[in-house]
Design a protein around this motif. Structure first.
Motif, mmCIF file in Angstrom:
data_model
loop_
_atom_site.group_PDB
_atom_site.id
_atom_site.type_symbol
_atom_site.label_atom_id
_atom_site.label_comp_id
_atom_site.label_asym_id
_atom_site.label_seq_id
_atom_site.Cartn_x
_atom_site.Cartn_y
_atom_site.Cartn_z
ATOM 1 N N TYR A 75 0.849 -1.192 0.000
ATOM 2 C CA TYR A 75 0.000 0.000 0.000
ATOM 3 C C TYR A 75 0.883 1.240 0.000
ATOM 4 C CZ TYR A 75 -3.450 -3.408 1.572
ATOM 5 O OH TYR A 75 -4.257 -4.497 1.668
ATOM 6 N N LEU A 76 0.475 2.234 -0.781
ATOM 7 C CA LEU A 76 1.237 3.477 -0.840
ATOM 8 C C LEU A 76 0.280 4.640 -1.040
ATOM 9 C CD1 LEU A 76 3.982 4.927 -0.995
ATOM 10 C CD2 LEU A 76 3.972 4.514 -3.465
ATOM 11 N N VAL A 77 0.380 5.629 -0.151
ATOM 12 C CA VAL A 77 -0.381 6.864 -0.299
ATOM 13 C C VAL A 77 0.633 7.981 -0.480
ATOM 14 C CG1 VAL A 77 -2.052 8.434 0.718
ATOM 15 C CG2 VAL A 77 -2.232 5.971 1.164
ATOM 16 N N ILE A 78 0.506 8.737 -1.547
ATOM 17 C CA ILE A 78 1.540 9.705 -1.887
ATOM 18 C C ILE A 78 0.911 10.936 -2.505
ATOM 19 C CG2 ILE A 78 1.984 8.938 -4.252
ATOM 20 C CD1 ILE A 78 5.000 8.975 -3.470
ATOM 21 N N GLY A 79 1.621 12.060 -2.425
ATOM 22 C CA GLY A 79 1.110 13.304 -2.964
ATOM 23 C C GLY A 79 1.395 13.465 -4.450
ATOM 24 N N ILE A 111 7.446 7.642 -7.894
ATOM 25 C CA ILE A 111 7.302 6.386 -7.157
ATOM 26 C C ILE A 111 7.779 5.213 -7.998
ATOM 27 C CG2 ILE A 111 5.329 7.242 -5.836
ATOM 28 C CD1 ILE A 111 4.285 4.630 -7.996
ATOM 29 N N THR A 112 8.281 4.212 -7.311
ATOM 30 C CA THR A 112 8.668 2.968 -7.965
ATOM 31 C C THR A 112 8.019 1.813 -7.229
ATOM 32 O OG1 THR A 112 10.788 3.819 -8.744
ATOM 33 C CG2 THR A 112 10.563 1.430 -8.585
ATOM 34 N N ARG A 133 -0.007 11.285 -10.306
ATOM 35 C CA ARG A 133 -1.219 12.118 -10.331
ATOM 36 C C ARG A 133 -2.377 11.306 -9.778
ATOM 37 N NH1 ARG A 133 0.072 13.398 -15.804
ATOM 38 N NH2 ARG A 133 -1.809 12.327 -16.497
ATOM 39 N N PRO A 134 -3.445 11.985 -9.315
ATOM 40 C CA PRO A 134 -4.610 11.247 -8.788
ATOM 41 C C PRO A 134 -5.165 10.218 -9.771
ATOM 42 C CG PRO A 134 -4.772 13.546 -8.173
ATOM 43 C CD PRO A 134 -3.582 13.441 -9.091
ATOM 44 N N SER A 135 -5.038 10.476 -11.070
ATOM 45 C CA SER A 135 -5.543 9.515 -12.065
ATOM 46 C C SER A 135 -4.754 8.216 -12.063
ATOM 47 C CB SER A 135 -5.514 10.125 -13.469
ATOM 48 O OG SER A 135 -4.191 10.482 -13.827
ATOM 49 N N HIS A 136 -3.603 8.198 -11.400
ATOM 50 C CA HIS A 136 -2.810 6.975 -11.299
ATOM 51 C C HIS A 136 -3.250 6.090 -10.143
ATOM 52 C CE1 HIS A 136 0.475 9.544 -13.362
ATOM 53 N NE2 HIS A 136 -0.158 8.830 -14.270
ATOM 54 N N THR A 137 -4.178 6.572 -9.342
ATOM 55 C CA THR A 137 -4.690 5.777 -8.231
ATOM 56 C C THR A 137 -5.312 4.498 -8.764
ATOM 57 O OG1 THR A 137 -5.067 7.695 -6.818
ATOM 58 C CG2 THR A 137 -6.387 5.715 -6.369
ATOM 59 N N SER A 138 -4.791 3.363 -8.304
ATOM 60 C CA SER A 138 -5.245 2.078 -8.810
ATOM 61 C C SER A 138 -4.497 0.973 -8.070
ATOM 62 C CB SER A 138 -4.958 1.973 -10.317
ATOM 63 O OG SER A 138 -5.562 0.824 -10.871
ATOM 64 N N ARG A 161 -1.312 -1.367 -3.970
ATOM 65 C CA ARG A 161 -2.447 -0.438 -4.078
ATOM 66 C C ARG A 161 -1.927 0.971 -3.893
ATOM 67 N NH1 ARG A 161 -7.655 -1.317 -4.466
ATOM 68 N NH2 ARG A 161 -7.445 -3.516 -3.910
ATOM 69 N N LEU A 162 -2.015 1.766 -4.958
ATOM 70 C CA LEU A 162 -1.479 3.132 -4.970
ATOM 71 C C LEU A 162 -2.612 4.142 -4.880
ATOM 72 C CD1 LEU A 162 0.820 5.219 -5.475
ATOM 73 C CD2 LEU A 162 0.371 4.932 -7.926
#
Lengths: 118, 115
Positions: free
Chosen positions: A10-14, A19-20, A82-87, A114-115
């Protein structure tokens, strides 16, 4: 038991961060894949590799990039999240199969990363 | 390019009920067909597969699937489900022969089995 590992789980990032997502397998498989899966949706192939120094784009266009410097390692990178990469991102591997002979076709999956991009 | 349709997105059953999950694919040539399962909190794993031969294939945990070429279908069945079958099920197809492993997945069916 599949020996394919993904980190982080799990990764939550701004927004704007690099990120890798790491993926490693210990089965000696030549082929590796990255799938993207949104909740309730089908898995979409975004990258795959036939072996070292081989990378190909999949069916779904993605701003991410991959590299395959070692057989066992297939990291995925987003230069500017970007938020659109949330998946959810799923890594998988399989045997390559000998020329002229059908391989088993079975993919072995990692547990996913899970990003969430804020 | 091939595509896979799973018509039921969510299925709720009571224990001991019979299960059939639909899967249809579109591809003109020979195919290899798969069902993968993802239990809560676990990774995707192979449930069963069809390459050739007997169109009725049996997998783990009492699951089976029947390939009906004329209907482009590969439905998954289980005579009596258990609570532990609660999971998400994905149908997948890849061209047959030596065309590699470019699996195309369906959208998945989320099965909930009530105890």
């Amino acid at each position: 038991e599949a020996d394919i590992y993904q980190t982080p789980r799990y990764l939550v990032i701004g927004t704007g961060k690099k990120i890798t997502l790491e993926c490693s397998q210990t089965m000696g498989h030549d082929k590796m894949y990255w799938y993207q899966q949104d909740p309730g949706m089908e898995l979409h192939l975004i990258h795959y590799s036939y072996g070292v120094n081989s990378t190909e784009k999949g069916d779904l266009s993605s701003e991410s990039t991959v590299s395959r410097i070692r057989t066992e390692h297939f990291p995925l990178t987003l230069e500017s999240a970007r938020p659109s990469h949330t998946s959810q991102y799923l890594c998988a591997s399989s045997e390559l199969g000998l020329a002229g002979v059908s391989n088993t076709g079975e993919l072995f999956f990692g547990e996913g990363s899970r990003l969430t991009v804020l | 390019a091939q595509s896979v349709s799973q018509h039921n997105h969510h299925v709720i059953l009571s224990e001991a009920a019979s299960l059939e999950l639909g899967c249809n694919y579109s591809y003109g040539g020979t195919v290899n067909l798969f069902w993968y399962v993802q239990y809560p909190g676990q990774h995707l794993q192979l449930l069963l597969k069809y390459f050739s031969g007997d169109p009725l294939v049996k997998g783990i945990k009492g699951f089976e699937a029947e390939f009906i070429k004329s209907k482009f279908s590969f439905n998954l069945r289980k005579p009596s489900v258990q609570w532990s079958d609660t999971a998400e099920y994905f149908c997948a197809v890849t061209p047959g022969g030596n065309a590699g492993n470019m699996l195309t997945f369906g959208g998945g069916t989320r099965l909930m089995v009530k105890p």
